[in-house]
Motif scaffolding. Structure first.
Motif, PDB file in Angstrom:
ATOM      1  N   HIS A  13     -16.937   2.924  -8.208  1.00  0.00           N
ATOM      2  CA  HIS A  13     -16.186   2.033  -7.095  1.00  0.00           C
ATOM      3  C   HIS A  13     -15.624   0.508  -7.779  1.00  0.00           C
ATOM      4  CE1 HIS A  13     -16.055  -0.736  -3.557  1.00  0.00           C
ATOM      5  NE2 HIS A  13     -16.840  -1.510  -4.213  1.00  0.00           N
ATOM      6  N   LEU A  14     -16.443   0.167  -8.800  1.00  0.00           N
ATOM      7  CA  LEU A  14     -15.983  -1.166  -9.202  1.00  0.00           C
ATOM      8  C   LEU A  14     -14.700  -0.977 -10.070  1.00  0.00           C
ATOM      9  CD1 LEU A  14     -19.476  -2.777 -10.063  1.00  0.00           C
ATOM     10  CD2 LEU A  14     -17.849  -3.397  -8.281  1.00  0.00           C
ATOM     11  N   LEU A  15     -14.766   0.221 -10.714  1.00  0.00           N
ATOM     12  CA  LEU A  15     -13.811   0.551 -11.712  1.00  0.00           C
ATOM     13  C   LEU A  15     -12.295   1.034 -11.020  1.00  0.00           C
ATOM     14  CD1 LEU A  15     -15.378   2.157 -14.772  1.00  0.00           C
ATOM     15  CD2 LEU A  15     -14.209   0.145 -14.693  1.00  0.00           C
ATOM     16  N   ASN A  16     -12.449   1.899  -9.939  1.00  0.00           N
ATOM     17  CA  ASN A  16     -11.365   2.748  -9.505  1.00  0.00           C
ATOM     18  C   ASN A  16     -10.938   2.350  -7.981  1.00  0.00           C
ATOM     19  OD1 ASN A  16     -11.526   4.368 -12.072  1.00  0.00           O
ATOM     20  ND2 ASN A  16     -13.258   5.508 -11.351  1.00  0.00           N
ATOM     21  N   HIS A  17     -11.711   1.678  -7.334  1.00  0.00           N
ATOM     22  CA  HIS A  17     -11.315   1.604  -5.836  1.00  0.00           C
ATOM     23  C   HIS A  17     -10.340   0.542  -5.691  1.00  0.00           C
ATOM     24  CE1 HIS A  17     -15.043   4.077  -4.293  1.00  0.00           C
ATOM     25  NE2 HIS A  17     -14.163   4.675  -4.873  1.00  0.00           N
ATOM     26  N   ASP A  18      -9.654   0.162  -4.705  1.00  0.00           N
ATOM     27  CA  ASP A  18      -8.642  -0.966  -4.182  1.00  0.00           C
ATOM     28  C   ASP A  18      -9.263  -2.118  -4.625  1.00  0.00           C
ATOM     29  OD1 ASP A  18      -7.399  -2.811  -2.422  1.00  0.00           O
ATOM     30  OD2 ASP A  18      -5.731  -1.070  -2.779  1.00  0.00           O
ATOM     31  N   ALA A  19      -8.572  -3.053  -5.398  1.00  0.00           N
ATOM     32  CA  ALA A  19      -9.258  -4.193  -5.671  1.00  0.00           C
ATOM     33  C   ALA A  19      -9.674  -5.228  -4.354  1.00  0.00           C
ATOM     34  CB  ALA A  19      -8.247  -5.052  -6.542  1.00  0.00           C
TER      35      ALA A  19
ATOM     36  N   ILE B 188     -14.537  -0.089   3.836  1.00  0.00           N
ATOM     37  CA  ILE B 188     -14.434   0.755   2.752  1.00  0.00           C
ATOM     38  C   ILE B 188     -13.539   2.084   2.853  1.00  0.00           C
ATOM     39  CG2 ILE B 188     -16.914   0.414   2.098  1.00  0.00           C
ATOM     40  CD1 ILE B 188     -17.994   2.976   3.299  1.00  0.00           C
ATOM     41  N   ALA B 189     -13.217   2.703   1.902  1.00  0.00           N
ATOM     42  CA  ALA B 189     -12.419   3.730   1.885  1.00  0.00           C
ATOM     43  C   ALA B 189     -12.949   5.097   2.055  1.00  0.00           C
ATOM     44  CB  ALA B 189     -11.306   3.894   0.657  1.00  0.00           C
ATOM     45  N   GLN B 190     -12.479   6.108   2.318  1.00  0.00           N
ATOM     46  CA  GLN B 190     -13.524   7.408   2.628  1.00  0.00           C
ATOM     47  C   GLN B 190     -13.972   7.831   1.310  1.00  0.00           C
ATOM     48  OE1 GLN B 190     -13.814   9.386   5.277  1.00  0.00           O
ATOM     49  NE2 GLN B 190     -15.023  10.825   3.920  1.00  0.00           N
ATOM     50  N   ALA B 191     -13.213   7.375   0.203  1.00  0.00           N
ATOM     51  CA  ALA B 191     -13.601   7.710  -1.249  1.00  0.00           C
ATOM     52  C   ALA B 191     -14.893   7.309  -1.546  1.00  0.00           C
ATOM     53  CB  ALA B 191     -12.478   7.506  -2.384  1.00  0.00           C
ATOM     54  N   HIS B 192     -15.093   6.190  -1.206  1.00  0.00           N
ATOM     55  CA  HIS B 192     -16.461   5.163  -1.191  1.00  0.00           C
ATOM     56  C   HIS B 192     -17.384   5.760  -0.585  1.00  0.00           C
ATOM     57  CE1 HIS B 192     -18.504   1.046  -1.869  1.00  0.00           C
ATOM     58  NE2 HIS B 192     -19.344   1.942  -2.335  1.00  0.00           N
TER      59      HIS B 192
ATOM     60  N   GLN C 216     -16.899   0.132   8.425  1.00  0.00           N
ATOM     61  CA  GLN C 216     -15.533   0.316   9.009  1.00  0.00           C
ATOM     62  C   GLN C 216     -14.898   1.075   8.006  1.00  0.00           C
ATOM     63  OE1 GLN C 216     -14.065  -3.701   9.634  1.00  0.00           O
ATOM     64  NE2 GLN C 216     -15.926  -4.148  11.230  1.00  0.00           N
ATOM     65  N   LEU C 217     -14.419   2.112   8.435  1.00  0.00           N
ATOM     66  CA  LEU C 217     -13.575   3.040   7.383  1.00  0.00           C
ATOM     67  C   LEU C 217     -11.908   2.896   7.497  1.00  0.00           C
ATOM     68  CD1 LEU C 217     -14.038   5.404   5.437  1.00  0.00           C
ATOM     69  CD2 LEU C 217     -13.481   7.106   7.431  1.00  0.00           C
ATOM     70  N   LEU C 218     -11.314   2.401   6.416  1.00  0.00           N
ATOM     71  CA  LEU C 218     -10.053   2.108   6.496  1.00  0.00           C
ATOM     72  C   LEU C 218      -9.196   3.175   6.732  1.00  0.00           C
ATOM     73  CD1 LEU C 218      -9.758  -0.365   3.581  1.00  0.00           C
ATOM     74  CD2 LEU C 218      -9.418  -0.844   6.185  1.00  0.00           C
ATOM     75  N   ASP C 219      -9.347   4.339   5.953  1.00  0.00           N
ATOM     76  CA  ASP C 219      -8.084   5.124   5.958  1.00  0.00           C
ATOM     77  C   ASP C 219      -8.793   6.555   5.565  1.00  0.00           C
ATOM     78  OD1 ASP C 219      -5.771   6.231   3.608  1.00  0.00           O
ATOM     79  OD2 ASP C 219      -5.669   6.719   5.703  1.00  0.00           O
ATOM     80  N   ALA C 220      -8.911   7.891   6.284  1.00  0.00           N
ATOM     81  CA  ALA C 220      -9.400   9.004   6.005  1.00  0.00           C
ATOM     82  C   ALA C 220      -8.855   9.607   4.564  1.00  0.00           C
ATOM     83  CB  ALA C 220      -9.010   9.990   6.985  1.00  0.00           C
ATOM     84  N   GLY C 221      -7.750   9.054   4.076  1.00  0.00           N
ATOM     85  CA  GLY C 221      -7.143   9.864   2.935  1.00  0.00           C
ATOM     86  C   GLY C 221      -7.395   9.003   1.831  1.00  0.00           C
ATOM     87  N   GLY C 222      -7.919   7.988   1.590  1.00  0.00           N
ATOM     88  CA  GLY C 222      -8.104   6.940   0.851  1.00  0.00           C
ATOM     89  C   GLY C 222      -7.763   5.521   1.165  1.00  0.00           C
ATOM     90  N   THR C 223      -6.651   5.011   0.212  1.00  0.00           N
ATOM     91  CA  THR C 223      -6.259   3.702   0.362  1.00  0.00           C
ATOM     92  C   THR C 223      -4.841   3.563   0.530  1.00  0.00           C
ATOM     93  OG1 THR C 223      -5.966   3.273  -2.089  1.00  0.00           O
ATOM     94  CG2 THR C 223      -8.202   2.771  -1.104  1.00  0.00           C
ATOM     95  N   THR C 224      -4.128   4.480   1.040  1.00  0.00           N
ATOM     96  CA  THR C 224      -2.780   4.722   1.177  1.00  0.00           C
ATOM     97  C   THR C 224      -2.615   3.631   2.235  1.00  0.00           C
ATOM     98  OG1 THR C 224      -3.026   6.595   2.741  1.00  0.00           O
ATOM     99  CG2 THR C 224      -2.660   7.019   0.219  1.00  0.00           C
ATOM    100  N   ALA C 225      -3.056   3.449   3.141  1.00  0.00           N
ATOM    101  CA  ALA C 225      -2.965   2.449   4.282  1.00  0.00           C
ATOM    102  C   ALA C 225      -2.658   0.974   3.850  1.00  0.00           C
ATOM    103  CB  ALA C 225      -3.586   2.681   5.551  1.00  0.00           C
ATOM    104  N   LEU C 226      -3.161   0.933   2.753  1.00  0.00           N
ATOM    105  CA  LEU C 226      -3.464  -0.679   2.155  1.00  0.00           C
ATOM    106  C   LEU C 226      -1.837  -0.946   1.471  1.00  0.00           C
ATOM    107  CD1 LEU C 226      -6.924  -0.812   0.937  1.00  0.00           C
ATOM    108  CD2 LEU C 226      -6.177  -1.755   2.800  1.00  0.00           C
TER     109      LEU C 226
ATOM    110  N   ALA D 251      -8.202  -4.542   8.975  1.00  0.00           N
ATOM    111  CA  ALA D 251      -9.516  -4.199   9.802  1.00  0.00           C
ATOM    112  C   ALA D 251      -9.695  -3.826  10.988  1.00  0.00           C
ATOM    113  CB  ALA D 251     -10.426  -5.409   9.497  1.00  0.00           C
ATOM    114  N   ARG D 252      -8.419  -4.237  11.821  1.00  0.00           N
ATOM    115  CA  ARG D 252      -8.464  -3.814  13.200  1.00  0.00           C
ATOM    116  C   ARG D 252      -7.958  -2.448  13.489  1.00  0.00           C
ATOM    117  NH1 ARG D 252      -6.742  -9.264  13.908  1.00  0.00           N
ATOM    118  NH2 ARG D 252      -4.311  -8.682  13.724  1.00  0.00           N
ATOM    119  N   GLN D 253      -6.621  -2.128  12.491  1.00  0.00           N
ATOM    120  CA  GLN D 253      -5.991  -0.795  13.180  1.00  0.00           C
ATOM    121  C   GLN D 253      -6.627   0.187  12.463  1.00  0.00           C
ATOM    122  OE1 GLN D 253      -1.979  -1.372  11.375  1.00  0.00           O
ATOM    123  NE2 GLN D 253      -1.575  -3.378  12.428  1.00  0.00           N
ATOM    124  N   HIS D 254      -7.603  -0.014  11.306  1.00  0.00           N
ATOM    125  CA  HIS D 254      -8.152   1.341  10.509  1.00  0.00           C
ATOM    126  C   HIS D 254      -9.649   1.266  10.882  1.00  0.00           C
ATOM    127  CE1 HIS D 254      -4.260   2.467   8.927  1.00  0.00           C
ATOM    128  NE2 HIS D 254      -4.160   0.963   8.818  1.00  0.00           N
ATOM    129  N   ARG D 255     -10.058   0.585  11.593  1.00  0.00           N
ATOM    130  CA  ARG D 255     -11.853   0.269  12.045  1.00  0.00           C
ATOM    131  C   ARG D 255     -12.321   1.761  12.397  1.00  0.00           C
ATOM    132  NH1 ARG D 255     -13.107  -4.360  15.419  1.00  0.00           N
ATOM    133  NH2 ARG D 255     -13.058  -5.581  13.696  1.00  0.00           N
TER     134      ARG D 255
END
Length: 601
Positions: free
Chosen positions: A230-236, A251-255, A268-278, A288-292
């Motif tokens: 998580h600390l090395l690879n997930h969105d900062a 968090i993202a689905q990957a986490h 609160q899950l951001l995006d089922a595919g990862g962090t592409t919505a960020l 946080a609102r749109q992807h809760r």
């Protein structure tokens, strides 16, 4: 939280780099012989890529936080734990004479963090703040707390501060300095959006990595492999505190996919595919609102427990901007005794609360503004047909006001815990809360003052003042509530404001000098209480303040008046709608007796 610096150091402050020098070091090998320390994982990666400065303050007379220690013949350091995840952690030891208080309310803790956190440290590094203090007023078994205001954070930096309660570590029967180091590592992990479910090991409460609930004598002094990933690879923005970073639990689905299946937590899950919505064009609040994600209805546990979990409101109809406290009841409906850990508050992370407007499909997870660590909490034995109780203050959370529009809302709870026959997951039946539309000029004024339509942010301080039950530093919130109490005195919001003023008068969040004591304001508290309509406020909150007034009066020798307030508290408790009323009163009496014992009575 806003960084208002009140104390300026004249001399240059020494900066201790944990990754190069041990800093305050402690050798614990002579204190005990324990299992061998598990060394950090060997990870194939580049040199540390993220620099973090951890500013550490202490309340006068509290133990020093040793960030590097010799434990069971091996060096264990805060820097070494996080170095495996590409983080270069530096500790800056600043103040060690913050005026001492024997116990600290959340309001005072919040003020200390806001006013003492510096804003002139290394601008190129991520800045965390830690305060070593004495004891949590609300729960003397709390070892640490992380504050997170999510979308309501004043300086737009969530997950940036935590506290360590040194006195609570003294009752563990283990090394205090090792326990404090573990709490510091655990809370630092929370600041990096690590969760209890990120742990690895054989048992969550014994032989787990630092994300779990192991004590210092059984913990694996390292991060789990999933935390390192998580600390090395997930969105900062989901890892580090900073401008536009995301709140705890987003968090993202990957986490989520890497989490252990125990304990059960809500996120609160951001995006089922990862962090592409960020994307840079989407604000943190909008993300946080749109992807809760929906509050996940948990699968049934591997053991059927003889317990029932339920939520109870003190009334059915409320108004927007009115504090709502729900009683959490865990009832033993079996014929045998059951042993459980009584952490029935969403702040501990084991009881999850979800809510939704009636008619909506998705549940929204309630995110409290603090995360408590209480790995030392001892199990309680529940006799047949008895219950354990907790309070969930669900009206104001990390995202501000929860029920900010009129309408009917459903609220549900689930709880995970280890049972003597296995792991148990319970889920309550939903309850319905009616939030009525304002029907009078007074009611409209109260709603507009607390939850203005134009901006949630402008209603932040009044809501925070009500949640913390005070805060002399929240001057804008206090001023708004005073105006409300004067202009709309018949509303439940005004009653709640006067109750908060009474609690604050008993525990003012003012910082007395080392040789001074805060002024006694018991008389002021009593005046505020006389303006509270008991039918308009939470009976739990009212009884707590009535008991506290009785406590102060008893200490001053006014036994007759103290008895009157104790009787009033007893009558207030009779309004609480629970199955085991006597058991509820016994638990409140036990808490009161513990306070008396701490105060030397």
């Amino acid at each position: 939280m806003r960084a208002v610096v009140l104390f300026v150091l004249i001399a240059a402050m020494a900066v201790i780099c944990c990754s190069n020098e041990p800093g305050p070091e402690h050798n614990a090998s002579s204190e005990r012989a324990t299992v061998a320390v598990e060394r950090p994982l060997a990870v194939d990666r580049a040199e540390p890529v993220s620099r973090v400065v951890l500013e550490i303050d202490r309340m006068a007379g509290t133990p020093e936080l040793f960030v590097s220690q010799q434990i069971a013949g091996a060096e264990v350091s805060l820097a070494g734990i996080f170095r495996e995840a590409g983080i270069q952690l530096e500790a800056v030891f600043d103040q060690d004479d913050i005026p001492r208080q024997d116990e600290v309310s959340l309001a005072l803790l919040h003020r200390l963090m806001v006013e003492n956190r510096r804003d002139d440290l290394d601008a190129d590094a991520i800045h965390l703040y830690a305060l070593v203090t004495t004891l949590d007023r609300d729960d003397d078994e709390t070892l640490g707390i992380m504050f997170d205001f999510g979308d309501q954070d004043e300086n737009d930096i969530p997950r940036e501060s935590f506290a360590i309660f040194a006195d609570a570590h003294e009752g563990l029967g283990l090394s205090v300095v090792e326990g404090m180091l573990l709490t510091a590592a655990h809370e630092t992990g929370h600041c990096f959006n690590l969760h209890h479910a990120d742990w690895e090991g054989t048992l969550f409460q014994r032989d787990s990595t630092i994300e779990g609930y192991s004590l210092a004598d059984t913990v694996r002094w390292r991060l789990s492999s999933r935390s390192i990933d998580h600390l090395l690879n997930h969105d900062a923005r989901m890892v580090f505190p900073g401008q536009n970073s995301l709140p705890f639990g987003v968090i993202a689905q990957a986490h989520l996919a890497e989490h252990s299946d125990w304990p059960k937590e809500q996120f609160q899950l951001l995006d089922a595919g990862g962090t592409t919505a960020l994307t840079a064009s989407i604000s943190r609040s909008a993300v946080a609102r749109q992807h809760r994600a929906p509050y996940r209805e948990q699968p049934s546990s591997n053991v059927r427990a003889p317990l029932n979990l339920s939520l109870v409101g003190y009334k059915q109809a409320y108004q927007v901007g009115e504090p709502i406290d729900l009683t959490v009841e865990l009832f033993n409906q079996s014929s045998s005794a059951v042993s459980v850990r009584p952490m029935l508050d969403p702040e501990y992370g084991f009881l999850n609360i979800g809510y939704r407007r009636q008619g909506q499909r998705e549940w929204i997870p309630f995110q409290p503004i603090v995360r408590r660590e209480a790995r030392s909490t001892a199990p309680s034995t529940m006799a047949p047909n008895t219950a354990l109780y907790g309070i969930a203050r669900v009206f104001f959370g990390a995202g501000g006001w929860v029920f900010d529009q009129p309408g009917n809302y459903e609220v549900i709870a689930d709880l995970s815990f280890d049972y003597e026959r296995g792991r148990v997951h319970l889920q309550s039946e939903p309850i319905v809360l009616q939030l009525a539309a304002p029907a009078s000029v007074e009611q409209r004024l109260a709603v507009q003052t607390l939850v203005p339509r134009d901006s949630q942010q402008s209603g932040r301080e009044p809501g925070l003042y009500l949640l913390l039950q005070g805060g002399d530093h929240l001057d804008q919130g206090a001023a708004a509530l005073r105006t409300l109490a004067e202009t709309a005195p018949g509303t439940p919001q005004a009653a709640a404001a006067n109750l908060a003023f009474a609690r604050n008068a008993l525990d003012p969040a003012t910082i007395a000098g080392l040789s001074q004591t805060a002024p006694d304001r018991t008389d002021a508290a009593m005046i505020y209480l006389r303006q509270v309509n008991p039918e308009q406020v939470s009976p739990w909150a009212l009884a707590t303040v009535q008991d506290a007034v009785g406590d102060r009066l008893e200490k001053s020798g006014n036994m007759e008046a103290a008895a009157e307030y104790r009787d009033s508290a007893g009558r207030t408790q009779d309004r609480i709608r629970v199955r085991d009323v006597e058991g509820y009163k016994v638990q409140l009496q036990q808490r009161y007796n513990q306070r008396l014992e701490r105060d030397g009575f």
